[in-house]
Design a protein around this motif. Structure first.
Motif, PDB file in Angstrom:
ATOM      1  N   LEU A 359     -53.996   5.321  50.068  1.00 59.07           N
ATOM      2  CA  LEU A 359     -53.698   6.480  50.907  1.00 59.07           C
ATOM      3  C   LEU A 359     -54.286   6.311  52.305  1.00 59.07           C
ATOM      4  CD1 LEU A 359     -52.277   9.237  50.663  1.00 59.07           C
ATOM      5  CD2 LEU A 359     -54.501  10.226  50.077  1.00 59.07           C
ATOM      6  N   ALA A 360     -55.517   5.806  52.371  1.00 61.98           N
ATOM      7  CA  ALA A 360     -56.164   5.597  53.670  1.00 61.98           C
ATOM      8  C   ALA A 360     -55.429   4.533  54.483  1.00 61.98           C
ATOM      9  CB  ALA A 360     -57.624   5.182  53.457  1.00 61.98           C
ATOM     10  N   ILE A 361     -55.103   3.420  53.839  1.00 58.89           N
ATOM     11  CA  ILE A 361     -54.381   2.353  54.543  1.00 58.89           C
ATOM     12  C   ILE A 361     -53.014   2.854  54.992  1.00 58.89           C
ATOM     13  CG2 ILE A 361     -53.304   0.086  54.260  1.00 58.89           C
ATOM     14  CD1 ILE A 361     -55.568  -0.618  52.349  1.00 58.89           C
ATOM     15  N   GLY A 362     -52.330   3.591  54.121  1.00 60.28           N
ATOM     16  CA  GLY A 362     -51.012   4.109  54.472  1.00 60.28           C
ATOM     17  C   GLY A 362     -51.063   5.061  55.648  1.00 60.28           C
ATOM     18  N   THR A 363     -52.086   5.939  55.670  1.00 60.69           N
ATOM     19  CA  THR A 363     -52.217   6.891  56.780  1.00 60.69           C
ATOM     20  C   THR A 363     -52.456   6.172  58.100  1.00 60.69           C
ATOM     21  OG1 THR A 363     -53.154   8.517  55.251  1.00 60.69           O
ATOM     22  CG2 THR A 363     -53.504   8.891  57.603  1.00 60.69           C
ATOM     23  N   ILE A 364     -53.349   5.183  58.065  1.00 64.95           N
ATOM     24  CA  ILE A 364     -53.661   4.432  59.291  1.00 64.95           C
ATOM     25  C   ILE A 364     -52.445   3.639  59.762  1.00 64.95           C
ATOM     26  CG2 ILE A 364     -55.082   2.578  60.236  1.00 64.95           C
ATOM     27  CD1 ILE A 364     -57.310   3.513  58.308  1.00 64.95           C
ATOM     28  N   VAL A 365     -51.824   2.921  58.829  1.00 68.59           N
ATOM     29  CA  VAL A 365     -50.676   2.085  59.204  1.00 68.59           C
ATOM     30  C   VAL A 365     -49.536   2.942  59.729  1.00 68.59           C
ATOM     31  CG1 VAL A 365     -48.861   0.591  58.274  1.00 68.59           C
ATOM     32  CG2 VAL A 365     -51.247   0.192  57.664  1.00 68.59           C
ATOM     33  N   LEU A 366     -49.270   4.039  59.038  1.00 72.68           N
ATOM     34  CA  LEU A 366     -48.156   4.895  59.439  1.00 72.68           C
ATOM     35  C   LEU A 366     -48.432   5.537  60.803  1.00 72.68           C
ATOM     36  CD1 LEU A 366     -45.515   5.433  58.030  1.00 72.68           C
ATOM     37  CD2 LEU A 366     -46.461   7.526  57.103  1.00 72.68           C
ATOM     38  N   SER A 367     -49.666   5.988  61.028  1.00 80.59           N
ATOM     39  CA  SER A 367     -50.009   6.608  62.315  1.00 80.59           C
ATOM     40  C   SER A 367     -49.869   5.612  63.460  1.00 80.59           C
ATOM     41  CB  SER A 367     -51.443   7.149  62.262  1.00 80.59           C
ATOM     42  OG  SER A 367     -51.588   8.095  61.228  1.00 80.59           O
ATOM     43  N   LEU A 368     -50.462   4.423  63.263  1.00 78.39           N
ATOM     44  CA  LEU A 368     -50.379   3.407  64.315  1.00 78.39           C
ATOM     45  C   LEU A 368     -48.934   2.963  64.549  1.00 78.39           C
ATOM     46  CD1 LEU A 368     -53.491   1.195  63.416  1.00 78.39           C
ATOM     47  CD2 LEU A 368     -53.284   2.861  65.264  1.00 78.39           C
ATOM     48  N   SER A 369     -48.181   2.799  63.468  1.00 81.53           N
ATOM     49  CA  SER A 369     -46.795   2.327  63.599  1.00 81.53           C
ATOM     50  C   SER A 369     -45.928   3.358  64.303  1.00 81.53           C
ATOM     51  CB  SER A 369     -46.224   2.018  62.213  1.00 81.53           C
ATOM     52  OG  SER A 369     -46.973   1.033  61.565  1.00 81.53           O
ATOM     53  N   VAL A 370     -46.092   4.640  63.927  1.00 79.52           N
ATOM     54  CA  VAL A 370     -45.292   5.696  64.547  1.00 79.52           C
ATOM     55  C   VAL A 370     -45.634   5.825  66.021  1.00 79.52           C
ATOM     56  CG1 VAL A 370     -44.909   8.187  64.588  1.00 79.52           C
ATOM     57  CG2 VAL A 370     -44.912   6.969  62.415  1.00 79.52           C
ATOM     58  N   ASN A 371     -46.937   5.755  66.334  1.00 80.85           N
ATOM     59  CA  ASN A 371     -47.360   5.842  67.732  1.00 80.85           C
ATOM     60  C   ASN A 371     -46.786   4.691  68.553  1.00 80.85           C
ATOM     61  OD1 ASN A 371     -49.021   6.950  69.895  1.00 80.85           O
ATOM     62  ND2 ASN A 371     -50.270   5.124  69.645  1.00 80.85           N
ATOM     63  N   ARG A 372     -46.843   3.496  67.964  1.00 75.82           N
ATOM     64  CA  ARG A 372     -46.303   2.317  68.660  1.00 75.82           C
ATOM     65  C   ARG A 372     -44.787   2.437  68.823  1.00 75.82           C
ATOM     66  NH1 ARG A 372     -47.264  -2.612  71.234  1.00 75.82           N
ATOM     67  NH2 ARG A 372     -45.373  -3.848  71.024  1.00 75.82           N
ATOM     68  N   PHE A 373     -44.132   2.934  67.785  1.00 75.59           N
ATOM     69  CA  PHE A 373     -42.681   3.063  67.840  1.00 75.59           C
ATOM     70  C   PHE A 373     -42.269   4.094  68.891  1.00 75.59           C
ATOM     71  CE2 PHE A 373     -38.716   5.032  66.331  1.00 75.59           C
ATOM     72  CZ  PHE A 373     -37.908   3.916  66.318  1.00 75.59           C
ATOM     73  N   ARG A 374     -43.015   5.213  68.966  1.00 76.54           N
ATOM     74  CA  ARG A 374     -42.687   6.249  69.958  1.00 76.54           C
ATOM     75  C   ARG A 374     -42.825   5.698  71.374  1.00 76.54           C
ATOM     76  NH1 ARG A 374     -46.117  11.419  68.263  1.00 76.54           N
ATOM     77  NH2 ARG A 374     -45.142  12.244  70.146  1.00 76.54           N
ATOM     78  N   ARG A 375     -43.863   4.892  71.597  1.00 75.23           N
ATOM     79  CA  ARG A 375     -44.027   4.313  72.943  1.00 75.23           C
ATOM     80  C   ARG A 375     -42.926   3.307  73.248  1.00 75.23           C
ATOM     81  NH1 ARG A 375     -49.798   1.964  73.762  1.00 75.23           N
ATOM     82  NH2 ARG A 375     -49.553   1.398  71.576  1.00 75.23           N
ATOM     83  N   SER A 376     -42.440   2.606  72.182  1.00 76.96           N
ATOM     84  CA  SER A 376     -41.383   1.620  72.421  1.00 76.96           C
ATOM     85  C   SER A 376     -40.059   2.279  72.793  1.00 76.96           C
ATOM     86  CB  SER A 376     -41.195   0.747  71.175  1.00 76.96           C
ATOM     87  OG  SER A 376     -40.615   1.493  70.128  1.00 76.96           O
ATOM     88  N   LEU A 377     -39.910   3.582  72.440  1.00 80.21           N
ATOM     89  CA  LEU A 377     -38.677   4.287  72.779  1.00 80.21           C
ATOM     90  C   LEU A 377     -38.635   4.700  74.243  1.00 80.21           C
ATOM     91  CD1 LEU A 377     -38.195   6.629  69.667  1.00 80.21           C
ATOM     92  CD2 LEU A 377     -37.020   4.489  70.165  1.00 80.21           C
TER      93      LEU A 377
END
Length: 378
Positions: A359-377
């Motif tokens: 759960l901890a790894i998923g939260t961190i990975v998902l948060s970082l990935s979503v943030n990175r994806f939003r900036r890439s847009l």
């Protein structure tokens, strides 16, 4: 939520129209599980053996029959010249070589201790090590049979069971027959899920970039989190269906005993699917083409995680530094969860540490990935 619903509907329509995608989503995991379930086996039988019988006596032939009839070795060649063994090893025609010395039978009958030589092709260390262990056990069994025969011959004992012996009762817990398929198939299930979820989700988003539709989506009132949520929901549902299908194959085709809680397995598998989707979003944020996404997912993420997860190589055998690195590998915890439920009968309560870590790894990975994806847009 209405806008999210329309994104989810669009994704399902897109999946239905892309027949190759449907094949990859549902047929590929089952095909990979079946192939790897058979191929990724640690059971070793019929190791090719070459024999160099320098004695050629009745006793040496009996000994060789013990080896060839054991089921562990397949006699592929005989020679009277020890130099030929190197030729067999170089051509990979044999994995084990048995050398019976001159006067083996005479020394045996005289009560001396003839020394056999068993050599292994060390280029395949796993097969070689196991083959040497099998060979030693067979030699010890043969020696005991000789001892019993001699004791009976000289009337030293009336019953072979009167000979003093040390016995041990061995028992394997959780996998009584020590079948490697029971160990490997749950692991393959985890690897297939991570591979399919990461690659498919990354390719689906990058495909929007390539076709230019993502630029149209950006200018709509749809918010970033709604777009990402709309992308994740269909793949989460698809991942749940995949888990159900591969479970059916594992239980009914491979006969893997499901000893633990099925609800726990399904629930925690969905959590693992979401982690895989998080990695897929991250890969999509750093890739401009589907080819780049596939390469990045396989070589940047999945291959290192496969090596460090404990799926193939025991974590305890790794250097200390890499043992610490494995704590951030989600596949490690997923393997412990799936194998624990399948083989040890674990339920939710037994898997709290692994669940929290995932759960901890998923939260961190998902948060970082979503943030990175939003900036890439932008």
């Amino acid at each position: 939520m209405n806008r999210v619903f329309h994104v989810v509907k669009k994704e399902f329509l897109q999946m239905r129209r892309d027949r190759r995608m449907v094949g990859m989503l549902f047929a590929a995991p089952i095909l990979q599980l079946v192939l790897l379930g058979y191929a990724a086996s640690l059971d070793i039988k019929n190791i090719p053996m070459v024999v160099c019988d320098l004695d050629n006596s009745k006793e040496s032939r009996e000994l060789i029959e013990h080896y060839s009839g054991s089921g562990y070795f397949n006699l592929v060649g005989r020679s009277r010249d020890m130099n030929d063994i190197d030729t067999y090893f170089r051509r990979s025609a044999a994995g084990i070589a048995l050398i019976v010395p001159v006067n083996f039978g005479r020394d045996l009958l005289a009560g001396r201790n003839p020394q056999l030589v068993v050599a292994a092709d060390g280029s395949d260390s796993n097969t070689g090590g196991i083959g040497l262990s099998y060979a030693s056990s067979i030699a010890a069994s043969y020696a005991r049979n000789i001892l019993v025969k001699r004791a009976e011959m000289f009337n030293l004992i009336k019953n072979p069971s009167d000979l003093p012996q040390v016995t041990s009762q061995t028992r394997a817990w959780y996998n009584q027959d020590l079948k490697s398929v029971n160990f490997m198939v749950p692991g393959v299930l985890v690897m297939v899920l991570m591979l399919v979820m990461t690659v498919i989700s990354a390719m689906a988003i990058v495909k929007e970039k390539e076709s230019g539709t993502i630029e149209q989506i950006v200018v709509t009132p749809l918010r970033d989190w709604e777009f990402i949520l709309g992308k994740m929901i269909p793949f989460t549902i698809t991942g749940f269906i995949q888990v159900s299908l591969v479970l059916i194959v594992a239980v009914f085709f491979f006969k893997i005993p499901l000893s633990g809680s099925l609800p726990a397995l399904l629930t925690l598998s969905v959590l693992f699917v979401i982690v895989g989707l998080g990695f897929g979003i991250f890969v999509s944020s750093i890739s401009k083409t589907q080819q780049q996404a596939t390469m990045a997912a396989q070589f940047l993420l999945l291959f290192p995680m496969l090596i460090l997860s404990g799926f193939i190589f025991p974590i305890e055998n790794m250097p200390k530094f890499f043992q610490y690195v494995t704590y951030i590998i989600p596949i490690r915890y997923a393997l412990e969860i799936v194998r624990g439920i399948f083989l040890k009968g674990d339920n939710f309560g037994d898997l709290i540490p692994q669940t929290l870590a995932l759960l901890a790894i998923g939260t961190i990975v998902l948060s970082l990935s979503v943030n990175r994806f939003r900036r890439s847009l932008r």
